[in-house]
Design an enzyme around this catalytic site. Structure first.
Site, PDB file in Angstrom:
ATOM      1  N   GLU A  78       6.214   3.529   1.779  1.00  0.00           N
ATOM      2  CA  GLU A  78       5.964   2.296   1.020  1.00  0.00           C
ATOM      3  C   GLU A  78       4.460   2.081   0.911  1.00  0.00           C
ATOM      4  O   GLU A  78       3.769   1.927   1.926  1.00  0.00           O
ATOM      5  CB  GLU A  78       6.619   1.116   1.744  1.00  0.00           C
ATOM      6  CG  GLU A  78       6.232  -0.244   1.225  1.00  0.00           C
ATOM      7  CD  GLU A  78       6.672  -1.362   2.155  1.00  0.00           C
ATOM      8  OE1 GLU A  78       6.094  -2.465   2.051  1.00  0.00           O
ATOM      9  OE2 GLU A  78       7.581  -1.155   2.986  1.00  0.00           O
ATOM     10  N   LYS A 167      15.765  -6.542   3.500  1.00  0.00           N
ATOM     11  CA  LYS A 167      14.802  -6.326   4.584  1.00  0.00           C
ATOM     12  C   LYS A 167      14.850  -7.516   5.535  1.00  0.00           C
ATOM     13  O   LYS A 167      14.481  -8.631   5.152  1.00  0.00           O
ATOM     14  CB  LYS A 167      13.391  -6.155   3.999  1.00  0.00           C
ATOM     15  CG  LYS A 167      12.334  -5.924   5.069  1.00  0.00           C
ATOM     16  CD  LYS A 167      10.964  -5.694   4.455  1.00  0.00           C
ATOM     17  CE  LYS A 167      10.264  -6.979   4.115  1.00  0.00           C
ATOM     18  NZ  LYS A 167       8.843  -6.759   3.753  1.00  0.00           N
TER      19      LYS A 167
END
Length: 245
Positions: A78, A167
């Site tokens: 990421e 998340k």
């Protein structure tokens, strides 16, 4: 019709109210025909359930760090949008990205950022909060999106808005037991705990039901700031060995 003796017309008998509709459970947010981006992220996390979070004062070393992580077995990285120069780094890396790597953009907070990240080459998006407008943009772009959420209400809101996974952030404040408690009433929502997860407690999160783990500094360390890539490779190998038992 026979009228009453007083000549008034009787009112119609009251009708029974319609029975209430019973709420339905949210269906899994799996596209009927998954795009390459969805398939790529799923395959990457099946190979290694870790998303490496790259955040720094400069994106100059993101390519080297990502290459090292991939060589060590990590298949998802990421690039956070709070890092200066990150879109250029993302675009350059995505142009010749190695096969089997899921390359995402993190800290996405607006639809415009979501679009810019995907145009630069991101194949999935991660947000720090339950940004429903970003989720909607990801759905429109047909890329996976992992919005940040913490409470059961936030988690369910993100899921119903179209999240691919949610998340759980910040995970360390509740630990694996909080993850387990949240999953009890919401067992069908894939959760990716993120924030403060070290190698020692990573197995406990997976045992509690995590789909994958988002890991930043405990894994990446100082590699993005010029730290040893050899040390990064050792940390990544040890991290994966630990969660694989």
């Amino acid at each position: 019709m026979t009228l009453p003796h007083d000549g008034t017309i009787p009112s119609a008998p009251p009708t029974s109210p319609a029975p209430p509709t019973s709420p339905t459970s949210p269906a899994p947010n799996t596209p009927s025909s998954p795009s390459a981006a969805h398939e790529g992220l799923r395959a990457a996390l099946a190979a290694a359930p870790v998303i490496a979070i790259l955040r720094s004062t400069s994106a100059a070393r993101f390519a080297e760090v990502t290459d090292t992580l991939r060589a060590s077995g990590v298949r998802a990285a990421e690039f956070t949008l709070t890092t200066p120069g990150v879109l250029d780094a993302l675009r350059e890396y995505a142009a010749d990205a190695p096969p089997g790597l899921a390359l995402g953009a993190g800290t996405v907070t607006t639809p415009a950022e979501a679009t810019a990240a995907v145009e630069a080459g991101a194949t999935y998006l991660i947000t720090p909060t339950t940004c429903t407008e970003v989720i909607a943009e990801a759905v429109r772009l047909d890329v996976p999106v992992l919005p940040g959420a913490y409470t059961p209400t936030e988690i369910l809101t993100a899921w119903r808005a179209g999240a691919t996974m949610v998340k759980l952030f910040p995970a360390a404040t509740g630990g694996p037991e909080y993850l387990r408690a949240v999953r009890a009433p919401l067992p069908d929502i894939p959760l990716v705990p993120t924030g403060g997860i070290g190698a020692a407690d990573a197995p406990a999160y997976l045992a509690a039901g995590a789909t994958a783990l988002g890991v930043g500094s405990p894994l990446v360390g100082d590699a993005c700031e010029g730290g040893s890539l050899a040390a990064l490779a050792d940390r990544a190998a040890a991290f994966l060995d630990g969660i694989r038992g």
